[in-house]
Design an enzyme around this catalytic site. Structure first.
Site, short mmCIF file in Angstrom:
data_model
loop_
_atom_site.label_atom_id
_atom_site.label_comp_id
_atom_site.label_asym_id
_atom_site.label_seq_id
_atom_site.Cartn_x
_atom_site.Cartn_y
_atom_site.Cartn_z
N ASP A 96 0.86 -1.17 0.00
CA ASP A 96 0.00 0.00 0.00
C ASP A 96 0.91 1.23 0.00
O ASP A 96 1.85 1.30 0.78
CB ASP A 96 -0.88 -0.01 1.26
CG ASP A 96 -2.32 0.34 0.95
OD1 ASP A 96 -2.54 1.44 0.42
OD2 ASP A 96 -3.22 -0.47 1.26
N ASP A 197 -3.14 4.53 -2.31
CA ASP A 197 -4.26 5.02 -1.51
C ASP A 197 -4.73 6.39 -1.99
O ASP A 197 -3.90 7.29 -2.21
CB ASP A 197 -3.78 5.11 -0.05
CG ASP A 197 -4.91 5.35 0.92
OD1 ASP A 197 -5.79 4.49 1.02
OD2 ASP A 197 -4.91 6.40 1.60
N GLU A 253 -6.36 3.86 -6.09
CA GLU A 253 -7.72 4.00 -5.54
C GLU A 253 -8.25 5.35 -5.99
O GLU A 253 -7.66 6.39 -5.68
CB GLU A 253 -7.67 3.93 -4.01
CG GLU A 253 -9.07 3.88 -3.40
CD GLU A 253 -9.09 4.23 -1.93
OE1 GLU A 253 -10.01 3.77 -1.23
OE2 GLU A 253 -8.20 4.98 -1.47
N HIS A 329 -11.25 -3.64 2.63
CA HIS A 329 -11.25 -3.37 4.07
C HIS A 329 -12.08 -2.15 4.46
O HIS A 329 -12.15 -1.83 5.64
CB HIS A 329 -9.80 -3.18 4.52
CG HIS A 329 -9.18 -1.96 3.89
ND1 HIS A 329 -8.93 -1.87 2.54
CD2 HIS A 329 -8.78 -0.78 4.42
CE1 HIS A 329 -8.42 -0.69 2.26
NE2 HIS A 329 -8.31 0.00 3.39
N ASP A 330 -12.65 -1.44 3.50
CA ASP A 330 -13.41 -0.22 3.79
C ASP A 330 -14.92 -0.40 3.64
O ASP A 330 -15.66 0.57 3.85
CB ASP A 330 -13.01 0.91 2.83
CG ASP A 330 -11.62 1.45 3.09
OD1 ASP A 330 -11.13 1.33 4.23
OD2 ASP A 330 -11.02 1.99 2.14
O1 ISL Z 1 -14.11 9.11 -0.83
C1 ISL Z 1 -14.54 8.03 -0.55
C2 ISL Z 1 -15.70 7.48 -1.22
O2 ISL Z 1 -16.25 8.40 -2.03
C3 ISL Z 1 -13.93 7.22 0.49
O3 ISL Z 1 -14.41 5.92 0.39
C4 ISL Z 1 -12.42 7.20 0.39
O4 ISL Z 1 -12.01 6.99 -0.92
C5 ISL Z 1 -11.84 6.12 1.18
O5 ISL Z 1 -12.23 6.29 2.51
C6 ISL Z 1 -10.32 6.15 1.09
O6 ISL Z 1 -9.85 5.02 1.71
C7 ISL Z 1 -8.48 4.86 1.85
O7 ISL Z 1 -7.86 5.95 2.50
C8 ISL Z 1 -8.25 6.17 3.86
C9 ISL Z 1 -8.23 4.90 4.69
O8 ISL Z 1 -8.91 5.14 5.89
C10 ISL Z 1 -8.87 3.75 3.98
O9 ISL Z 1 -8.75 2.57 4.75
C11 ISL Z 1 -8.21 3.62 2.64
O10 ISL Z 1 -8.62 2.50 1.90
C12 ISL Z 1 -7.28 7.17 4.40
O11 ISL Z 1 -5.97 6.73 4.18
#
Ligand code: ISL
Length: 560
Positions: A96, A197, A253, A329-330
């Protein structure tokens, strides 16, 4: 064909994967210990969620040292051993890369906040207040303002996530060089790529205009920081300085990117990344008009899912490359969200797996989905660990006096901890995850749903995943075949073909709890095609009548 198009990626959330030292937290040795298991599943690549040193405000997404391993997870020697052991088995590892922000405990930030003249000041984004309040109305993803006041220098710094995750200032070339140097460090060790990320948040609109968003104090200003003005320039620079010197898998992402934007980012010449994670299907069951859409849940429909996935299949073909995922994981567990986690848990988990593995793109399996793990319903807020969930509860219940039961229900349906309960290895204590006290509760269904039981059952979700992964290797059409939708108006069946020069694949997926009677698609009458895989015992009857959550994959050779 590039290796990353043919690969299947398995995502590991190390904290919840396997604990070897009894502290209740998964570790790197735990991943090494399970490489044989992952080899049995036959995945090609592991994506490790962050393992760098971190105070864990956001479970490793707040990094305080990019060059060190989080002590709870082990040492750099453990990491090197994991990489060597994985490579010895032909398994690649991607890391990551979290470079939109660091931890506030990172030495850069510690120096930056000391004085406006620190050489590190400009590594972060500082602004003076406006009328005694924040510089603008931007909200943080985790609630509240995206700005935090720092009394040391009487300015605010930007944090799109928690206040312990200050955003880096990518406008600063020295910062960008620091990041590239760090990437070379990991790539020099032999890691095989990066999951990047929130990569499309790097470039903010320089004048920081107010968010248009929803009425209310703060609003997430996506229109001002997603796909910002200099994003492509930064990524092209990163490609020139780092990525192009190695043979890698890179996946960004990228919420709020449409297929045209994805094509731009993943175009082999002009773009910079191999693929992105798009979010269209993750917003299907949310109410976009709500101030906090992420916590809403509205019914989703198969026709909408089909339209979204089909659009990505069609519009990216020949231009970029898709990543395929239904969970991570989100987000909630895919079987609970898009399948049926009661009576039809096993067939619906297999059906979703079939979808994941037979579209064009690189499939990503999230740990535990290969045994059909489900959402969890913790009974009290004290059982939750995720900062996002805890902040949401505090805002809703503690600060605004909302109904605790209703807020808990939102966590049950949408909370990130659904995906973060420990991997269920056995029917023994703590699901065999740890000999100590797990950092977060185990899903109480572990006596039924666990790896040991799955391995012992030839009909399990696990062996079905293994079969899908092998099919991909045997039949190039699964990787390169052109996608075409069948039955565009069917309410519960998703049917499509994938075709290359010599083969056509037919995929039939019944998302309903009722049977679905269909006419045989052209060229797939009994005797014309081979049933490669299905999630029910094959039926001998000649009519095509799909059972609840039935999935079938047929193959037909186009030239005898
Ligand atoms: O913006 C979003 C959806 O429209 C959110 O889902 C966002 O993209 C997401 O929360 C980002 O996630 C990533 O970065 C975060 C972390 O908490 C997450 O676990 C990770 O996958 C901050 O680093």
């Amino acid at each position: 064909m590039e290796w990353w198009k043919k690969s299947v990626v398995y995502q590991i959330y190390p904290r919840s994967f396997f604990d070897t030292d009894g502290d209740g937290v998964g570790d790197l040795r735990g991943v090494t210990a399970k490489l044989d298991y992952l080899g049995t599943l036959d995945v090609d690549v592991l994506w490790l969620c962050p393992v760098y040193q971190s105070p864990n405000d956001d479970n490793g997404y707040d990094i305080s040292d990019y060059y060190a391993i989080m002590p709870e997870f082990g040492s750099m020697a453990d990491f090197d051993e994991l990489l060597a052991q994985a490579h010895a088995r032909g398994i690649r590892i991607i890391m990551d890369l979290v470079v939109n922000h660091t931890s506030d405990e990172h030495p850069w930030f510690q120096a930056a906040r000391q004085s406006k003249s620190s050489p590190y000041r400009d590594y972060y984004i500082w602004r003076g207040g406006k009328n005694g309040a924040e510089p603008n109305n931007w909200g943080s993803h985790f609630g509240g303002s995206a700005w935090k006041y720092d009394e040391l220098t009487d300015e605010y710094f930007l944090h799109l996530f928690s206040e312990k995750q200050p955003d880096l200032n990518w406008e600063n070339p020295a910062l960008r060089q620091e990041i590239y140097r760090m990437m070379h460090f990991w790539l020099g060790k032999g890691v095989d790529g990066f999951r990047m990320d929130t990569i499309n948040m790097l470039s903010k609109k320089p004048d920081f205009p107010d968010a248009l968003g929803h009425p209310g104090r703060y609003s997430i200003a996506e229109e001002h920081f997603l796909n910002g003005p200099r994003l492509l320039e930064y990524l092209q620079e990163m490609k020139r300085e780092v990525l192009s010197h190695y043979d890698l898998l890179t996946v960004g992402e990228a919420p709020g990117v449409d297929p045209a934007g994805a094509a731009e980012l993943t175009d082999p010449e002009r773009g910079a990344l191999n693929m992105i994670f798009q979010f269209d299907h993750m917003r299907l069951d949310t109410d976009p008009t709500h101030p906090k859409p992420r916590w809403t849940s509205v019914p989703w429909s198969l026709p909408e899912l089909r339209t979204i996935l089909g659009r990505w299949q069609t519009e990216l073909e020949g231009r970029g490359w898709n990543s395929l995922y239904l969970s991570n994981h989100d987000v909630p567990r895919m079987v609970s969200r898009f399948g049926h986690d009661g009576e039809y848990r096993v067939p619906s988990a297999k059906l979703l797996a079939t979808l994941l593995h037979t579209l064009q793109g690189t499939p990503y399996i999230y740990q535990g989905d290969e045994i059909g793990m489900t959402n969890v319903q913790f009974g009290q807020i004290g059982d939750y660990r995720d900062i996002d969930a805890l902040n949401h509860y505090r805002e809703q219940v503690t600060e605004q006096g909302g109904d605790p039961g209703e807020t808990l229900r939102q966590l049950h349906v949408k909370g990130r901890d659904n995906a973060r309960t420990p991997m269920q290895w056995t029917a023994g204590t703590s699901a065999g995850f740890t000999t100590g006290t797990p950092w977060i509760g185990v899903n109480p269904n572990y006596p039924q749903i666990n790896v040991e039981a799955a391995l012992a059952d030839p009909e399990s979700v696990f062996w079905y995943y293994r079969d899908l992964i092998r099919l991909r290797r045997e039949h190039p059409v699964i990787v390169d075949g052109h996608y075409e939708l069948l039955l565009p108006d069917h309410p519960t069946v998703y049917a499509y073909t994938r075709t290359n020069a010599d083969t056509r694949l037919l995929v039939l997926l019944n998302f309903g709890t009722d049977r679905a009677a269909l006419a045989w698609p052209d060229g797939f009458q009994p005797g014309e095609a081979e049933l490669l895989l299905g999630n029910y015992p094959a039926e001998l009857d000649t009519a095509l009548n799909l059972r609840p959550y039935e999935a079938r994959v047929y193959l037909r050779r186009l030239h005898a």
